[in-house]
Scaffold this motif. Structure first.
Motif, PDB file in Angstrom:
ATOM      1  N   VAL A   1       0.842  -1.198   0.000  1.00 40.30           N
ATOM      2  CA  VAL A   1       0.000   0.000   0.000  1.00 40.30           C
ATOM      3  C   VAL A   1       0.876   1.246   0.000  1.00 40.30           C
ATOM      4  N   LEU A   2       0.538   2.181  -0.870  1.00 37.58           N
ATOM      5  CA  LEU A   2       1.157   3.503  -0.930  1.00 37.58           C
ATOM      6  C   LEU A   2       0.049   4.509  -0.664  1.00 37.58           C
ATOM      7  N   ALA A   3      -0.033   5.001   0.570  1.00 40.81           N
ATOM      8  CA  ALA A   3      -1.163   5.839   0.988  1.00 40.81           C
ATOM      9  C   ALA A   3      -0.684   7.162   1.562  1.00 40.81           C
ATOM     10  N   PRO A   4      -0.239   8.087   0.680  1.00 44.06           N
ATOM     11  CA  PRO A   4       0.069   9.433   1.176  1.00 44.06           C
ATOM     12  C   PRO A   4      -1.222  10.125   1.615  1.00 44.06           C
ATOM     13  N   ALA A   5      -1.072  11.177   2.412  1.00 47.30           N
ATOM     14  CA  ALA A   5      -2.231  11.935   2.915  1.00 47.30           C
ATOM     15  C   ALA A   5      -3.174  11.063   3.727  1.00 47.30           C
ATOM     16  N   THR A   6      -2.609  10.162   4.542  1.00 52.02           N
ATOM     17  CA  THR A   6      -3.425   9.414   5.502  1.00 52.02           C
ATOM     18  C   THR A   6      -3.625  10.330   6.708  1.00 52.02           C
ATOM     19  N   SER A   7      -4.569  11.225   6.565  1.00 52.29           N
ATOM     20  CA  SER A   7      -4.768  12.279   7.551  1.00 52.29           C
ATOM     21  C   SER A   7      -6.168  12.849   7.378  1.00 52.29           C
ATOM     22  N   TRP A   8      -6.586  13.625   8.374  1.00 53.18           N
ATOM     23  CA  TRP A   8      -7.915  14.246   8.300  1.00 53.18           C
ATOM     24  C   TRP A   8      -8.052  15.071   7.016  1.00 53.18           C
ATOM     25  N   MET A   9      -7.031  15.810   6.717  1.00 55.18           N
ATOM     26  CA  MET A   9      -6.973  16.575   5.477  1.00 55.18           C
ATOM     27  C   MET A   9      -5.999  15.829   4.547  1.00 55.18           C
TER      28      MET A   9
ATOM     29  N   THR B   1     -15.115  17.082  14.962  1.00 55.59           N
ATOM     30  CA  THR B   1     -14.228  17.790  15.865  1.00 55.59           C
ATOM     31  C   THR B   1     -12.804  17.261  15.737  1.00 55.59           C
ATOM     32  N   CYS B   2     -11.816  18.138  15.965  1.00 54.20           N
ATOM     33  CA  CYS B   2     -10.412  17.748  16.179  1.00 54.20           C
ATOM     34  C   CYS B   2      -9.781  17.029  14.989  1.00 54.20           C
ATOM     35  N   GLY B   3      -9.432  17.800  13.958  1.00 46.48           N
ATOM     36  CA  GLY B   3      -8.831  17.222  12.770  1.00 46.48           C
ATOM     37  C   GLY B   3      -7.507  16.523  13.014  1.00 46.48           C
ATOM     38  N   TYR B   4      -6.650  17.106  13.850  1.00 39.20           N
ATOM     39  CA  TYR B   4      -5.365  16.455  14.121  1.00 39.20           C
ATOM     40  C   TYR B   4      -5.559  15.139  14.875  1.00 39.20           C
ATOM     41  N   LEU B   5      -6.459  15.131  15.848  1.00 43.50           N
ATOM     42  CA  LEU B   5      -6.715  13.880  16.568  1.00 43.50           C
ATOM     43  C   LEU B   5      -7.279  12.830  15.617  1.00 43.50           C
ATOM     44  N   GLN B   6      -8.133  13.253  14.692  1.00 44.55           N
ATOM     45  CA  GLN B   6      -8.659  12.307  13.715  1.00 44.55           C
ATOM     46  C   GLN B   6      -7.547  11.746  12.831  1.00 44.55           C
TER      47      GLN B   6
ATOM     48  N   MET C   1      -7.020   7.870  12.115  1.00 42.66           N
ATOM     49  CA  MET C   1      -7.012   7.329  10.755  1.00 42.66           C
ATOM     50  C   MET C   1      -5.734   6.552  10.464  1.00 42.66           C
ATOM     51  N   ALA C   2      -4.598   7.112  10.867  1.00 44.52           N
ATOM     52  CA  ALA C   2      -3.325   6.422  10.626  1.00 44.52           C
ATOM     53  C   ALA C   2      -3.257   5.116  11.410  1.00 44.52           C
ATOM     54  N   ALA C   3      -3.710   5.145  12.660  1.00 47.20           N
ATOM     55  CA  ALA C   3      -3.698   3.929  13.477  1.00 47.20           C
ATOM     56  C   ALA C   3      -4.655   2.880  12.928  1.00 47.20           C
TER      57      ALA C   3
ATOM     58  N   ILE D   1     -15.283   6.006   9.005  1.00 48.73           N
ATOM     59  CA  ILE D   1     -16.216   6.845   9.768  1.00 48.73           C
ATOM     60  C   ILE D   1     -16.449   6.228  11.144  1.00 48.73           C
ATOM     61  N   ALA D   2     -16.653   4.919  11.181  1.00 51.95           N
ATOM     62  CA  ALA D   2     -16.906   4.239  12.455  1.00 51.95           C
ATOM     63  C   ALA D   2     -15.725   4.366  13.397  1.00 51.95           C
ATOM     64  N   ALA D   3     -14.496   4.244  12.863  1.00 53.70           N
ATOM     65  CA  ALA D   3     -13.305   4.341  13.715  1.00 53.70           C
ATOM     66  C   ALA D   3     -13.225   5.705  14.386  1.00 53.70           C
ATOM     67  N   CYS D   4     -13.520   6.778  13.635  1.00 53.60           N
ATOM     68  CA  CYS D   4     -13.481   8.124  14.218  1.00 53.60           C
ATOM     69  C   CYS D   4     -14.687   8.379  15.113  1.00 53.60           C
ATOM     70  N   ALA D   5     -15.849   7.832  14.735  1.00 47.78           N
ATOM     71  CA  ALA D   5     -17.058   8.017  15.549  1.00 47.78           C
ATOM     72  C   ALA D   5     -16.915   7.326  16.897  1.00 47.78           C
ATOM     73  N   GLU D   6     -16.268   6.170  16.927  1.00 50.93           N
ATOM     74  CA  GLU D   6     -16.076   5.459  18.187  1.00 50.93           C
ATOM     75  C   GLU D   6     -15.207   6.241  19.162  1.00 50.93           C
ATOM     76  N   GLU D   7     -14.372   7.144  18.631  1.00 53.82           N
ATOM     77  CA  GLU D   7     -13.552   8.016  19.482  1.00 53.82           C
ATOM     78  C   GLU D   7     -14.272   9.309  19.830  1.00 53.82           C
TER      79      GLU D   7
END
Length: 368
Positions: free
Chosen positions: A129-137, A314-319, A323-325, A354-360
């Motif tokens: 897998v080559l997944a750049p931009a694995t981030s909220w933005m 809420t909280c783009g950096y925390l997301q 997402m990376a985890a 969505i579920a992974a971030c919603a669970e947090e």
């Protein structure tokens, strides 16, 4: 002592520590890598949950040879060392040499395009897998877009991000360089540039006043959809609620447009780096849910079909940490859906992410 299967390269930085936190929260051991072992240990000593897992530390030079040696025997590398167009190639090449999946947290559209063109097929051939931009933005807008595309007949996406908060020093360098480079949108299946040094007044759900918006590199959604038969048009704007900051960026973009013809490519990169350092040299505080609220809006339509998807989150950096985890966890368990060049959304699945971030508690389960 066995070698952890995940490397966080740049783990002592603002975003790196958040990724370390959410890996540790899932019970995933990792190697924290960077330039200084003492700084790595000092910074990660402040991070929640890290004492629950095994963490190994590695200080190394930023060379393909040194990185390859570290990555051998590792399954997933999460690169948090930017600007990525300046520093990313050594890490990608080392991942290929070592046979490791590559994730990063870039916001730089040009780097993502280069990743696809230069390395996408090779990663696919190696089932990596080559997944750049694995981030909220730029995955939050992609989540909204994929929900919209559940409606038959949609082929055009107009996405707006509205974050509330301050970028980290590394993000500031990245966004200044990317705002001063060509910024692309997808029109009738072809990349087209946004007008140079131009801001827009955006209408964002949840706000009575208009927000000042920029292409902010153009986003990565147009890149993800460039070869997707479902989508022929895709544009992305970003409208920070901090108008003075946005006005400062617009001024820098106009200054850059005047100076760029007299500068070499190297000098252009040095200039935006210097601007980034002058604007932001200290880490912002950890995001707070009640303050760092964000909005993602996606107007989607076809010939006779329309869908409006809005996520109040809420909280783009925390997301980004989540997402990376989440993607790293699925790669470790061989539960990813794609190989080669891909987004985190498409590698994990949009409803699953969505579920992974919603669970947090950071993402709503369904759009407003």
């Amino acid at each position: 002592m066995s070698k952890p299967q995940v490397v966080v390269y740049g783990a002592s930085g603002y975003t790196g520590k958040l990724i370390a936190e959410y890996l540790a929260k899932r019970g995933i051991s990792f190697i924290a890598a960077g330039r200084s072992e003492s700084r790595l240990k000092a910074e990660l000593g402040k991070v929640p949950f890290v004492d629950r897992v095994e963490v190994q530390y590695a200080a190394l030079e930023h060379t393909v040879e040194a990185l390859t040696e570290l990555f051998l025997g590792v399954k997933v590398v999460i690169n948090v060392v930017g600007p990525f167009a300046q520093l990313g190639r050594e890490v990608v090449q080392a991942c290929l040499s070592a046979g490791a999946h590559y994730l990063d947290t870039t916001g730089e559209q040009d780097w993502v395009i280069d990743c696809k063109a230069e390395y996408g097929q090779t990663f696919a051939d190696k089932k990596l897998v080559l997944a750049p931009a694995t981030s909220w933005m730029w995955n939050a807008g992609l989540l909204a877009a994929e929900v919209a595309l559940e409606t038959s007949g949609i082929d055009s996406l107009d996405i707006v991000y509205a974050p509330n908060g301050n970028p980290s020093p590394a993000s500031t360098k990245s966004f200044l360089r990317m705002c001063c480079q060509p910024q692309l949108k997808l029109e009738l299946n072809k990349f087209q540039p946004w007008p140079q040094a131009t801001a827009y007044e955006a209408t964002v759900p949840g706000f009575h006043q208009h927000l000042l918006a920029l292409p902010w590199s153009g986003g990565c959604e147009p890149v993800w959809y460039a070869d997707d038969e479902r989508v022929q048009n895709c544009s992305v704007l970003t409208a920070f609620t901090n108008r003075p900051m946005m006005e400062l960026v617009v001024a820098k973009m106009k200054e850059f447009a005047d100076l760029a013809p007299t500068l070499s490519a190297k000098e252009q990169e040095e200039l935006t780096n210097a601007w980034g350092e002058s604007i932001c040299s200290t880490e912002p505080p950890r995001e707070i849910e009640e303050i760092n609220r964000v909005v993602i809006s996606c107007w989607a339509r076809g010939n006779t079909t329309v869908k409006h998807v809005v996520f109040f989150n809420t909280c783009g950096y925390l997301q980004t940490g989540v997402m990376a985890a989440e993607l790293a966890d699925r790669l470790l368990r061989n539960q990813h859906k794609r190989v080669g060049f891909t987004s985190a959304v498409h590698a994990v699945g949009h409803r699953e992410l969505i579920a992974a971030c919603a669970e947090e508690g950071m993402h709503c389960w369904e759009p407003a």
